[in-house]
Each structure stands twice: as C-alpha cells, then as structure tokens.
Design an enzyme around this catalytic site. Structure first.
Site, short mmCIF file in Angstrom:
data_model
loop_
_atom_site.label_atom_id
_atom_site.label_comp_id
_atom_site.label_asym_id
_atom_site.label_seq_id
_atom_site.Cartn_x
_atom_site.Cartn_y
_atom_site.Cartn_z
N LYS A 180 0.84 -1.20 0.00
CA LYS A 180 0.00 0.00 0.00
C LYS A 180 0.88 1.26 0.00
O LYS A 180 2.09 1.17 0.15
CB LYS A 180 -0.92 0.00 1.21
CG LYS A 180 -1.52 -1.36 1.57
CD LYS A 180 -2.42 -1.97 0.50
CE LYS A 180 -3.03 -3.27 1.01
NZ LYS A 180 -3.84 -3.99 0.07
C1 LIG Z 1 -4.50 -5.22 1.06
C2 LIG Z 1 -5.95 -5.27 1.23
C3 LIG Z 1 -6.54 -5.84 2.37
C4 LIG Z 1 -5.75 -6.57 3.41
O1 LIG Z 1 -4.84 -5.75 4.08
P1 LIG Z 1 -3.82 -6.41 5.12
O2 LIG Z 1 -3.31 -5.23 5.90
O3 LIG Z 1 -2.74 -7.07 4.33
O4 LIG Z 1 -4.58 -7.36 5.98
C5 LIG Z 1 -7.92 -5.79 2.49
N1 LIG Z 1 -8.69 -5.21 1.55
C6 LIG Z 1 -8.15 -4.66 0.43
C7 LIG Z 1 -9.05 -4.02 -0.57
C8 LIG Z 1 -6.77 -4.69 0.23
O5 LIG Z 1 -6.26 -4.17 -0.89
#
Ligand SMILES: *Cc1c(COP(=O)(O)O)cnc(C)c1O
Length: 375
Positions: A180
C-alpha cells in the site's frame, strides 16, 4: 527488473524504529496512541484505532456492528480476498455484488441488485485507491438501514467530494502493508466517527480488557484489569507506529508523486488503441496505489500473454485485481452474474508505479506496451 511496487522508506523510518527499540517500549504503547490519532486527523475522522492489519480491522468492524450467523454481508468479489473473508470470520455469508467498469467499485445499483432482507452490512472497497461514490452509497445504505463498512485498505490520501476518504465514514478499515502507499511493515487501522465505537474497538483489539496494558504499565499504582468480553490480540507494535508516524509525514508527497506518474503514464499510453488506463472518477481523486490498464480486443493480445512478455522484457507487472468468487476458497458459493468483475479480473493488469520509479523506467514500460500491441 522493474518491480511493480517498492515501498518508500528512508533513514528517518530506520531511526524512528531504532528509537522505539531503544526506548524499551516495543509493544503497543505511546507511539501507537500518537500514530492512530495523527492518522485519524489526516483522513478527517474523529478517532483512529491501530490494529495488526486491515484484515483484522475488517473483522473487528463486523464484530462491533453485531454482524453474525444468518446475516448477509454484501462485498465486491473484485477485491483482495480479505474483504470477503471478513464476513466468514463472524459466521455471516458474503454475497458478491458486481462493480462498475470505470472504477472497479460497487455502486448503489450493484448493491441494490443483490441485497435481501438478511443483508446487515455492505463492505465497499475504494479499489486500488480509486474512491467509490461515498455520498451516493452512504445515503443509500442509510435509507436501506444497512451498515456501511469502508474498506479503505488502499485509499490513504485519496479524496471524494473534496474531502479525504475516511471523512464522514461511520467505520473505515485501512492497511499499512508494504504493497500500500503508506506502510508500517504489517499493520492496519480503523477510523470511526463515534468515540464510543473507538472505545469498544480498543478493548476488542486487546483481549477485551477494560484498561490497556500500556495504561497499566504507566500507572504507579497496581491496576487490576478485567475482561469485559471475548477480545482478540490484534495490536500494532510501537516499532510499527514509529515507522508509521514518519510515513504519515511523507503521505502528501507520496500521493503527489504517484498522481504525477499516473498522469505521465496516461499521456504515454494515450495513442494506444485497446488499452484504457484507470483515471480519477468525476467525484474524487485517486492515490493510484494500483495503476491498472484494461485491455480489449483492439490491443490484440490476451492479458496473461502481455504479462509474460513484459516479464521477459524485465518489467514486473501484475494481473489486475482478483475476483474472490473464482478462487477455490469460494467454490460453491452462490452468486449472480458478475460480468464486469470477470471482465476486469481477466483483462486488466497493474503497471509498475512507486515513488522512486524513474521516468526512464516508465518510458521503458510504455515502449514495451506499444511494441506488444498487435496492429
Ligand atoms: C491489502 C488489502 C486488504 C488486506 O490488508 P492487510 O493489511 O494485508 O490485511 C484488504 N482489503 C483490500 C481491498 C486490500 O487491498
């Protein structure tokens, strides 16, 4: 090899993590409290609750909303699988809704098409950092009497209707995974508009305790905690929060750079028939955490072949966003037709885009895509 993503981390993050270690306070403590408050402020929310990931944030969101067995939760199939899994964690049934082609997001119409009297909540995703129409979906969910959870995992720094994504959300879940824009290694947060909800979420992330371990340790008098309900260990550490505080200071610059690179990609690819890059919706701005392009028959080559040939050219692209209903974990789940979801997951790919991507590397990606197009 040009990677698809590389986190933007520097000496400041390394120093902040080292300072947290040297302070002796490495579990959830003062830096987590500072980070969650600063993050909430940045996204325009009343309160922030830092947790171990967005996955655990989504789980807690459904717990505090009282969603459970017998309930249906409308989710996009077109999302990272954690979105749908959250419904299963509380024993509810995920119900897949389709998305619109331009943004990859749920709309009032696609949710309306699958909601039933058992629908208790909708988890809407700001997909790849492209905001959904929050004004429309929040209003519709309110009319229907259905809770709206915003999966803002990808959307730190995106805006909708002139405000940050997160502002005006009853409950939003965020991710700080290195994929992210803003990262703490692993990590996540919930932001909420209701301070009482934040109190309960803080308790649930820490075993249901009525007083946090940090508050207990900070007290000069013995504090006897009690456990008010079945909670979880979903805490973030102070080492992660220390990194997050530095990253938060970089967020505006990181989003600006991503938007600049996205605009440059669109210009470089504008003359390519059969390849449509993602863009801002009319009501907001994306952080372009995932910059995807959608192929059609005019491009002349199937997506997977394009991915393989890009890899041969030293360019690491990725398939577009996955569709949960096509995965073995969801085989046998009943759902209606999801034509747009299937089109997007089959025909889109995510191009390299990260803070330190050079214009020369970006030119290489664009040239490779031109060369691969069949004319
Ligand atoms: C990356 C992501 C998640 C999960 O995030 P984590 O912090 O890795 O648990 C959930 N929803 C979306 C849309 C994502 O892109």
């Amino acid at each position: 090899m040009i990677p698809v993503m590389r986190p933007y981390l520097g000496e400041e993050e390394a120093r902040a993590a080292a300072d947290a270690v040297r302070s002796g306070w490495v579990a959830q403590g003062p830096r987590v409290a500072e980070f969650e408050q600063a993050f909430a402020h940045r996204v325009g929310a009343a309160e922030g609750v830092a947790v171990s990931s967005c996955t655990t944030a989504l789980h807690l969101a459904l717990v505090v909303l009282g969603v459970g067995p017998g309930d249906e939760v409308v989710v996009p199939s077109l999302s990272f699988i954690a979105t749908a899994n959250a419904a299963r964690y509380v024993g509810a049934t995920p119900v897949f809704a389709d998305v619109e082609l331009a943004t990859g997001n749920l709309t009032v119409a696609t949710v309306d098409a699958v909601r039933t009297p058992r629908t208790r909540a909708v988890i809407a995703v700001h997909q790849g950092g492209v905001p959904f129409d929050v004004a429309a979906l929040r209003a519709a969910c309110q009319d229907w009497g259905i809770a709206l959870v915003e999966d803002a995992a990808c959307a730190a720094g995106s805006t909708a209707h002139g405000r940050p994504v997160g502002a005006g959300a009853r409950i939003a879940a965020w991710s700080f995974h290195p994929r992210k824009v803003l990262t703490t290694g692993e990590g996540g947060a919930l932001t909420v508009d209701d301070p009482d909800l934040a109190v309960r979420l803080r308790r649930l992330r820490e075993h249901g305790m009525n007083v946090s371990a940090a508050a207990r340790h900070a007290s000069t008098q013995p504090v006897l905690e009690s456990y008010l309900e079945t909670g979880f260990n979903y805490r973030m550490t102070d080492v992660q929060a220390a990194i997050g505080l530095v990253q938060l200071g970089r967020l505006d610059a990181m989003v600006a750079r991503r938007r600049e690179l996205a605009a440059r990609y669109r210009a470089l690819l504008a003359d390519l028939d059969g390849l449509t890059p993602v863009r801002d919706p009319a009501y907001g701005t994306a952080n372009f955490q995932s910059f995807w392009v959608l192929l059609d028959e005019r491009y002349g080559r199937p997506r997977n072949e394009v991915l393989a040939l890009l890899a041969e050219a030293g360019i690491s692209a990725r398939r577009g966003i996955m569709a949960a209903h096509l995965e073995p974990a969801y085989a046998g789940t009943a759902h209606g037709d999801l034509p747009v979801t299937e089109r997007l997951t089959r025909d889109s790919l995510i191009l390299p885009l990260f803070h330190e991507l050079t214009e020369a590397d970006q030119d290489r990606v664009a040239e490779a895509l031109h060369k691969l197009a069949v004319r």
